[in-house]
Design a protein around this motif. Structure first.
Motif, PDB file in Angstrom:
ATOM      1  N   LEU A  88       4.098  22.060   5.971  1.00 12.78           N
ATOM      2  CA  LEU A  88       4.075  21.622   4.584  1.00 12.78           C
ATOM      3  C   LEU A  88       5.449  21.310   4.007  1.00 12.78           C
ATOM      4  CD1 LEU A  88       1.487  24.145   3.046  1.00 12.78           C
ATOM      5  CD2 LEU A  88       1.056  21.853   3.967  1.00 12.78           C
ATOM      6  N   PHE A  89       6.500  21.870   4.617  1.00 13.02           N
ATOM      7  CA  PHE A  89       7.844  21.726   4.065  1.00 13.02           C
ATOM      8  C   PHE A  89       8.844  21.292   5.131  1.00 13.02           C
ATOM      9  CE2 PHE A  89       5.547  24.631   1.362  1.00 13.02           C
ATOM     10  CZ  PHE A  89       5.862  24.184   0.087  1.00 13.02           C
ATOM     11  N   MET A  90       9.919  20.644   4.674  1.00 15.63           N
ATOM     12  CA  MET A  90      10.898  20.092   5.594  1.00 15.63           C
ATOM     13  C   MET A  90      12.312  20.279   5.046  1.00 15.63           C
ATOM     14  SD  MET A  90      10.939  16.260   7.201  1.00 15.63           S
ATOM     15  CE  MET A  90      10.748  15.511   5.591  1.00 15.63           C
ATOM     16  N   ARG A  91      13.204  20.758   5.886  1.00 21.78           N
ATOM     17  CA  ARG A  91      14.617  20.904   5.527  1.00 21.78           C
ATOM     18  C   ARG A  91      15.288  19.562   5.763  1.00 21.78           C
ATOM     19  NH1 ARG A  91      17.781  25.594   6.226  1.00 21.78           N
ATOM     20  NH2 ARG A  91      19.852  25.324   5.310  1.00 21.78           N
ATOM     21  N   ILE A  92      15.922  18.971   4.725  1.00 21.93           N
ATOM     22  CA  ILE A  92      16.577  17.674   4.868  1.00 21.93           C
ATOM     23  C   ILE A  92      18.074  17.748   4.581  1.00 21.93           C
ATOM     24  CG2 ILE A  92      14.483  16.399   4.297  1.00 21.93           C
ATOM     25  CD1 ILE A  92      15.823  15.878   1.510  1.00 21.93           C
ATOM     26  N   HIS A  93      18.551  18.946   4.249  1.00 16.63           N
ATOM     27  CA  HIS A  93      19.949  19.119   3.852  1.00 16.63           C
ATOM     28  C   HIS A  93      20.228  20.614   3.927  1.00 16.63           C
ATOM     29  CE1 HIS A  93      23.477  19.244   1.169  1.00 16.63           C
ATOM     30  NE2 HIS A  93      23.583  17.928   1.343  1.00 16.63           N
ATOM     31  N   ARG A  94      21.495  20.993   4.069  1.00 18.70           N
ATOM     32  CA  ARG A  94      21.831  22.418   4.065  1.00 18.70           C
ATOM     33  C   ARG A  94      21.343  23.102   2.791  1.00 18.70           C
ATOM     34  NH1 ARG A  94      27.993  23.551   5.238  1.00 18.70           N
ATOM     35  NH2 ARG A  94      27.190  25.646   4.872  1.00 18.70           N
ATOM     36  N   SER A  95      21.260  22.332   1.704  1.00 21.33           N
ATOM     37  CA  SER A  95      20.929  22.910   0.403  1.00 21.33           C
ATOM     38  C   SER A  95      19.541  22.552  -0.110  1.00 21.33           C
ATOM     39  CB  SER A  95      21.971  22.477  -0.639  1.00 21.33           C
ATOM     40  OG  SER A  95      23.265  22.903  -0.281  1.00 21.33           O
ATOM     41  N   TYR A  96      18.777  21.749   0.648  1.00 21.39           N
ATOM     42  CA  TYR A  96      17.485  21.290   0.114  1.00 21.39           C
ATOM     43  C   TYR A  96      16.348  21.398   1.133  1.00 21.39           C
ATOM     44  CZ  TYR A  96      20.039  19.195  -3.804  1.00 21.39           C
ATOM     45  OH  TYR A  96      20.820  18.997  -4.910  1.00 21.39           O
ATOM     46  N   ILE A  97      15.212  21.863   0.635  1.00 19.76           N
ATOM     47  CA  ILE A  97      13.947  21.839   1.361  1.00 19.76           C
ATOM     48  C   ILE A  97      12.946  21.117   0.473  1.00 19.76           C
ATOM     49  CG2 ILE A  97      12.071  23.238   2.329  1.00 19.76           C
ATOM     50  CD1 ILE A  97      14.129  25.494   2.706  1.00 19.76           C
ATOM     51  N   VAL A  98      12.207  20.174   1.026  1.00 22.63           N
ATOM     52  CA  VAL A  98      11.263  19.411   0.204  1.00 22.63           C
ATOM     53  C   VAL A  98       9.831  19.623   0.680  1.00 22.63           C
ATOM     54  CG1 VAL A  98      12.970  17.627  -0.320  1.00 22.63           C
ATOM     55  CG2 VAL A  98      11.420  17.320   1.622  1.00 22.63           C
ATOM     56  N   SER A  99       8.909  19.454  -0.258  1.00 25.50           N
ATOM     57  CA  SER A  99       7.488  19.475   0.079  1.00 25.50           C
ATOM     58  C   SER A  99       7.116  18.110   0.650  1.00 25.50           C
ATOM     59  CB  SER A  99       6.656  19.763  -1.170  1.00 25.50           C
ATOM     60  OG  SER A  99       5.295  19.541  -0.914  1.00 25.50           O
ATOM     61  N   ILE A 100       6.580  18.085   1.840  1.00 22.40           N
ATOM     62  CA  ILE A 100       6.250  16.825   2.503  1.00 22.40           C
ATOM     63  C   ILE A 100       5.238  16.019   1.683  1.00 22.40           C
ATOM     64  CG2 ILE A 100       5.199  15.806   4.575  1.00 22.40           C
ATOM     65  CD1 ILE A 100       6.356  18.173   6.152  1.00 22.40           C
ATOM     66  N   SER A 101       4.266  16.705   1.093  1.00 19.53           N
ATOM     67  CA  SER A 101       3.235  15.998   0.326  1.00 19.53           C
ATOM     68  C   SER A 101       3.770  15.379  -0.961  1.00 19.53           C
ATOM     69  CB  SER A 101       2.089  16.956  -0.013  1.00 19.53           C
ATOM     70  OG  SER A 101       2.517  17.961  -0.909  1.00 19.53           O
ATOM     71  N   LYS A 102       4.953  15.831  -1.413  1.00 16.65           N
ATOM     72  CA  LYS A 102       5.510  15.313  -2.672  1.00 16.65           C
ATOM     73  C   LYS A 102       6.481  14.147  -2.431  1.00 16.65           C
ATOM     74  CE  LYS A 102       3.541  18.450  -5.318  1.00 16.65           C
ATOM     75  NZ  LYS A 102       2.878  19.262  -4.287  1.00 16.65           N
ATOM     76  N   ILE A 103       6.726  13.786  -1.171  1.00 17.43           N
ATOM     77  CA  ILE A 103       7.642  12.684  -0.870  1.00 17.43           C
ATOM     78  C   ILE A 103       7.006  11.357  -1.295  1.00 17.43           C
ATOM     79  CG2 ILE A 103       8.811  11.384   0.967  1.00 17.43           C
ATOM     80  CD1 ILE A 103       9.097  13.985   2.502  1.00 17.43           C
TER      81      ILE A 103
END
Length: 232
Positions: A187-202
């Motif tokens: 459900l979630f993906m790390r895209i940066h040292r400081s950010y994790i995003v919800s895949i469904s919200k992309i």
């Protein structure tokens, strides 16, 4: 359980050969690459999913322990060295095992079996977590229930994280590594040292940014290839 992907960081050719031969005899291990120094391994680890590192201590350029301290979210590590005096420091850095050279195949097998057991238990815990729909986090001295479906993204703020949801924002004292470990990986993906995003919200993405609910979030340099390998 899938095979344990491993790399060797070792500057002695004979030691590399011994480790390679041992790995080839263990069905659940899969050797991905070998490196003569830790610096060469850094970029590889950033771009590839590795489960285990066989790490020598006395390496050129950057010593093994110093290298280990640079890893923010390291895989399992088995130290391989002729020097016993670093054992305490190694275990303080949460290494799985410490092999003193020369070690035989039986001792090697004991160490890698420990890695397999640990990862099997972690996988079971992760699968159990993915069945849940929420987590409870410490927010202002309270345990607050946060639904996975409502999380938009998570931002690191030094010793804290800010969780942005569709309803409100929360601040909790923990690291991005800690929250990433308990979030469902599907459900979630790390895209940066400081950010994790919800895949469904992309909503959209480029090689540089990801847009979630109208907010542009940068993709870190070490995460540039992540969008190419993701299957939405």
């Amino acid at each position: 359980m899938s095979k344990i992907k491993c790399i060797i960081i070792e500057d002695e050719p004979l030691a590399v050969k011994v480790l390679t031969d041992y790995i080839m005899q263990v069905p659940f291990l899969e050797l991905q690459a070998t490196f003569k120094d830790a610096i060469l391994a850094t970029d590889y680890l950033r771009l590839n999913n590795i489960n285990l590192i066989f790490l020598d201590i006395h390496l050129p350029k950057l010593k093994g322990m110093a290298f280990l301290k640079t890893l923010t979210n390291p895989p399992a590590v088995i130290i391989t060295t002729a020097y016993h005096q670093y054992a305490v420091e190694g275990f303080n850095l949460n290494v799985t095992d410490y092999l003193l050279k020369p070690f035989d195949f039986e001792r090697f097998l004991k160490a890698v079996t420990k890695v397999r057991t640990d990862q099997s238990e972690n996988q079971k815990g992760s699968e159990s977590q993915e069945l849940k729909e929420f987590i409870f986090l410490n927010v202002q001295k309270k345990k607050v229930k946060i639904l996975f479906s409502e999380i938009v993204y998570i931002e690191s703020q030094q010793e804290y994280i800010k969780i942005i949801t569709t309803k409100k924002e929360y601040v909790s004292k923990m690291s991005t590594q800690e929250i990433e470990a308990i979030l469902p990986a599907n459900l979630f993906m790390r895209i940066h040292r400081s950010y994790i995003v919800s895949i469904s919200k992309i909503e959209s993405y480029t090689a540089e940014i990801v847009e979630v609910n109208g907010v542009s979030i940068p993709i870190g340099r070490g995460y540039k290839d992540i969008m190419k390998t993701c299957r939405f």
